[in-house]
Enzyme design. Sequence first.
Site, short mmCIF file in Angstrom:
data_model
loop_
_atom_site.label_atom_id
_atom_site.label_comp_id
_atom_site.label_asym_id
_atom_site.label_seq_id
_atom_site.Cartn_x
_atom_site.Cartn_y
_atom_site.Cartn_z
N GLY A 10 37.21 27.33 4.36
CA GLY A 10 38.60 26.98 4.08
C GLY A 10 38.72 26.45 2.66
N ASP A 35 36.32 31.43 2.03
CA ASP A 35 37.63 31.61 2.65
C ASP A 35 37.79 33.09 3.01
N ASN A 91 43.10 25.58 8.36
CA ASN A 91 44.41 25.06 8.79
C ASN A 91 44.50 24.93 10.31
N THR A 92 45.29 23.94 10.73
CA THR A 92 45.49 23.69 12.17
C THR A 92 46.99 23.50 12.42
N PRO A 93 47.78 24.57 12.21
CA PRO A 93 49.24 24.42 12.32
C PRO A 93 49.72 24.20 13.75
N GLU A 161 40.08 13.92 6.73
CA GLU A 161 40.42 13.70 5.33
C GLU A 161 41.73 12.92 5.24
N LEU A 163 43.26 12.23 2.10
CA LEU A 163 43.92 12.40 0.79
C LEU A 163 45.38 12.77 0.98
N LYS A 220 42.68 9.75 12.82
CA LYS A 220 43.38 10.58 11.82
C LYS A 220 44.82 10.85 12.26
N CYS A 276 51.52 18.18 7.28
CA CYS A 276 50.77 17.41 8.28
C CYS A 276 51.56 16.44 9.15
N LYS A 279 53.46 18.07 12.12
CA LYS A 279 52.54 18.77 13.04
C LYS A 279 51.62 17.78 13.76
N LYS A 339 57.06 16.97 -2.10
CA LYS A 339 57.00 15.72 -2.85
C LYS A 339 56.66 16.11 -4.30
P1 NAD Z 1 45.40 25.36 3.83
O1 NAD Z 1 46.26 26.28 4.62
O2 NAD Z 1 45.77 25.00 2.44
O3 NAD Z 1 43.91 25.97 3.78
C1 NAD Z 1 43.23 26.46 4.88
C2 NAD Z 1 42.40 27.69 4.45
O4 NAD Z 1 41.56 28.11 5.51
C3 NAD Z 1 43.24 28.90 4.07
O5 NAD Z 1 42.96 29.27 2.73
C4 NAD Z 1 42.81 30.00 5.07
O6 NAD Z 1 42.76 31.28 4.48
C5 NAD Z 1 41.43 29.52 5.45
N1 NAD Z 1 40.96 30.01 6.75
C6 NAD Z 1 41.58 29.93 7.95
N2 NAD Z 1 40.80 30.42 8.91
C7 NAD Z 1 39.64 30.83 8.32
C8 NAD Z 1 38.45 31.40 8.81
N3 NAD Z 1 38.26 31.62 10.11
N4 NAD Z 1 37.49 31.70 7.91
C9 NAD Z 1 37.66 31.45 6.60
N5 NAD Z 1 38.76 30.91 6.09
C10 NAD Z 1 39.75 30.59 6.94
O7 NAD Z 1 45.25 24.04 4.72
P2 NAD Z 1 45.01 22.55 4.19
O8 NAD Z 1 46.29 21.96 3.73
O9 NAD Z 1 43.84 22.54 3.29
O10 NAD Z 1 44.64 21.81 5.55
C11 NAD Z 1 43.41 22.04 6.21
C12 NAD Z 1 43.24 20.98 7.29
O11 NAD Z 1 43.15 19.68 6.68
C13 NAD Z 1 44.39 20.88 8.29
O12 NAD Z 1 43.86 20.56 9.55
C14 NAD Z 1 45.21 19.71 7.78
O13 NAD Z 1 45.92 19.06 8.81
C15 NAD Z 1 44.14 18.80 7.21
N6 NAD Z 1 44.58 17.91 6.14
C16 NAD Z 1 45.41 18.37 5.15
C17 NAD Z 1 45.78 17.53 4.11
C18 NAD Z 1 46.71 17.99 3.02
O14 NAD Z 1 47.13 17.16 2.23
N7 NAD Z 1 47.04 19.26 2.91
C19 NAD Z 1 45.29 16.22 4.06
C20 NAD Z 1 44.43 15.79 5.08
C21 NAD Z 1 44.08 16.64 6.11
C1 UGA Z 2 49.92 12.49 4.10
C2 UGA Z 2 49.15 11.17 4.16
O1 UGA Z 2 49.69 10.27 3.20
C3 UGA Z 2 47.67 11.39 3.88
O2 UGA Z 2 46.96 10.17 4.03
C4 UGA Z 2 47.13 12.43 4.86
O3 UGA Z 2 45.78 12.71 4.58
C5 UGA Z 2 47.94 13.71 4.73
O4 UGA Z 2 49.32 13.41 5.00
C6 UGA Z 2 47.55 14.76 5.70
O5 UGA Z 2 46.97 14.50 6.72
O6 UGA Z 2 47.90 15.89 5.35
P1 UGA Z 2 50.89 14.05 2.18
O7 UGA Z 2 51.65 14.67 3.29
O8 UGA Z 2 50.12 14.93 1.28
O9 UGA Z 2 49.83 12.99 2.78
O10 UGA Z 2 51.87 13.17 1.27
P2 UGA Z 2 52.59 11.75 1.46
O11 UGA Z 2 52.49 11.04 0.19
O12 UGA Z 2 52.14 11.05 2.67
O13 UGA Z 2 54.11 12.19 1.64
C7 UGA Z 2 54.57 12.83 2.82
C8 UGA Z 2 56.09 12.92 2.79
O14 UGA Z 2 56.67 11.63 2.97
C9 UGA Z 2 56.64 13.45 1.46
O15 UGA Z 2 57.70 14.33 1.72
C10 UGA Z 2 57.11 12.19 0.77
O16 UGA Z 2 58.12 12.44 -0.16
C11 UGA Z 2 57.61 11.37 1.95
N1 UGA Z 2 57.63 9.91 1.70
C12 UGA Z 2 56.49 9.25 1.42
C13 UGA Z 2 58.84 9.23 1.81
O17 UGA Z 2 59.89 9.83 2.09
N2 UGA Z 2 58.85 7.89 1.60
C14 UGA Z 2 57.73 7.19 1.31
O18 UGA Z 2 57.82 5.94 1.13
C15 UGA Z 2 56.52 7.88 1.21
#
Ligand code: NAD
Ligand code: UGA
Length: 447
Positions: A10, A35, A91-93, A161, A163, A220, A276, A279, A339
């Site tokens: 991924g 990927d 991804n885990t939509p 994660e 971040l 998480k 995230c 979902k 954002k």
């Molecule tokens: P993303 O959609 O940006 O990336 C996922 C990637 O996985 C895609 O590029 C897809 O092509 C690839 N993929 C899917 N199935 C595959 C397979 N079987 N083999 C190889 N590649 C494959 O997703 P993301 O935003 O990076 O999120 C990934 C996970 O991390 C999710 O569970 C999400 O909830 C979690 N997460 C996301 C964030 C964030 O800020 N985006 C932060 C913390 C946690």
């Molecule tokens: C969020 C969490 O902050 C991360 O810790 C987590 O890892 C991640 O989800 C995840 O699991 O994907 P992210 O969605 O990237 O991160 O961004 P945020 O900064 O949390 O903002 C989320 C949404 O809330 C944005 O639309 C932002 O504009 C909104 N927001 C945030 C508000 O409306 N008010 C606030 O005070 C803060």
Amino acid sequence: MKIKNICCIGAGYVGGPTMSVIALKCPHININVVDANQDKINAWNGPIDKLPVFEPGLSEVIEKTRNRNLFFSTNIDENIEKAEMIFMAVNTPTKTEGEGAGMAADLRYIESCARDIAKYSKSDKIVIEKSTLPVRTAEKIKKILNSENKIVNFEILSNPEFLAEGTAIEDLFKSDRVLIGGDDSETGQRAVQALVSIYSNWIPKEKILTTNVWSSELAKLASNAMLAQRISSINSLSALCEKTGANIDELSKAIGMDHRIGSKFLKTSVGFGGSCFQKDILNLVYLCKYYGLNEVAEYWHQVVKINNYQKERFAQKVIDHFDGTLTGKKIAILGWAFKAKTNDSRESAAIKVSETLFKNGASLLIYDPKVQKKTIVNDIESIWEVKCDFQDRRIEIVDKLANTYHCDVFVILTEWEEFKKINLDREKIIFDGRNISENKNKISIGK
Ligand code: NAD
Ligand code: UGA
């Protein structure tokens, strides 16, 4: 156990940035990010200003690590085989069909990763859940791995994660905590220590928290739910402020100064977006229902309901301003990303608010400094189910802020810095969904 080769499946918003930082901090480890999407891999290997993820500081890290000890490819089989440690960052939509549709997490990508790992592993592996998953998913993964490969020993760890997009690199450099969940057994604890020793290269020991697998998986989902709950709480109060003359920014400040509450995540908005929060909360709601905890499910569901209400409430303000008729009105949509400082538009409030305005007759001039035009078109066509042919000019996507100035009103939906000072002629109204505009002629949230 000494780790020399890592494979991350991924190459998205999590896989790309997290692996680039591990590569930077651990030059003695080779990291292969794989990927299934060839275009994405090409972009990771392409020009530094066109990486698939826009994230402040990311290109600098990639420049230092790419083709040194960080490699991007589609060679999934080969890289699984040679790694001692495999991260699953796919991804885990939300599920769109079948049992739990609209709520439960769709685990098909994780399951397919597990099947690939089982298929191509010829030596023992530490398999790490980096994706956000429902509690007890490790059990499912273990079942797939052990039933499809009976030769190799797999240790499964949960390492969610935390971040946030827009600050990913900063967050990875200075994490509040790194969470590692592992099995209590001797081999489980050895695997935990192998991962601890990687993070120890830059994260202080006291910030690395080790737990059992289930606590880690659930922590998480719970963290995201708690963060989103704060936004829905403040947004629900913004509606009350508008009725009473209280000012939401003053309220946020007053509440946040109580150190037991804290000042972060109390900024009112047109609603939270991103791939995230929604979902993960829906997933939590589904889990609670599955375990028969209907009251708990309803409690968390309300966080998502208030978020939808906030988006509708804001769009309605614009409609009411024109006495219910938007036909013939040109509305500038400022911001498409969920954002600032990201090119990600997944679940962005901008998509929903502008859909309502468009479907009520408005013409739209859309501008975002980082989201690509093709992404906006794709969002419109797939989510609104509207053909974006640009013929009747009801939707225009422009590449400069100045090209929106002939609109009737501005609607700010993302808090990009450049939107703070727009419309200095003070003639046109700004609907400020982020309360950032410095102009007096604005209609804000919660004031
Ligand atoms: P993303 O959609 O940006 O990336 C996922 C990637 O996985 C895609 O590029 C897809 O092509 C690839 N993929 C899917 N199935 C595959 C397979 N079987 N083999 C190889 N590649 C494959 O997703 P993301 O935003 O990076 O999120 C990934 C996970 O991390 C999710 O569970 C999400 O909830 C979690 N997460 C996301 C964030 C964030 O800020 N985006 C932060 C913390 C946690
Ligand atoms: C969020 C969490 O902050 C991360 O810790 C987590 O890892 C991640 O989800 C995840 O699991 O994907 P992210 O969605 O990237 O991160 O961004 P945020 O900064 O949390 O903002 C989320 C949404 O809330 C944005 O639309 C932002 O504009 C909104 N927001 C945030 C508000 O409306 N008010 C606030 O005070 C803060």
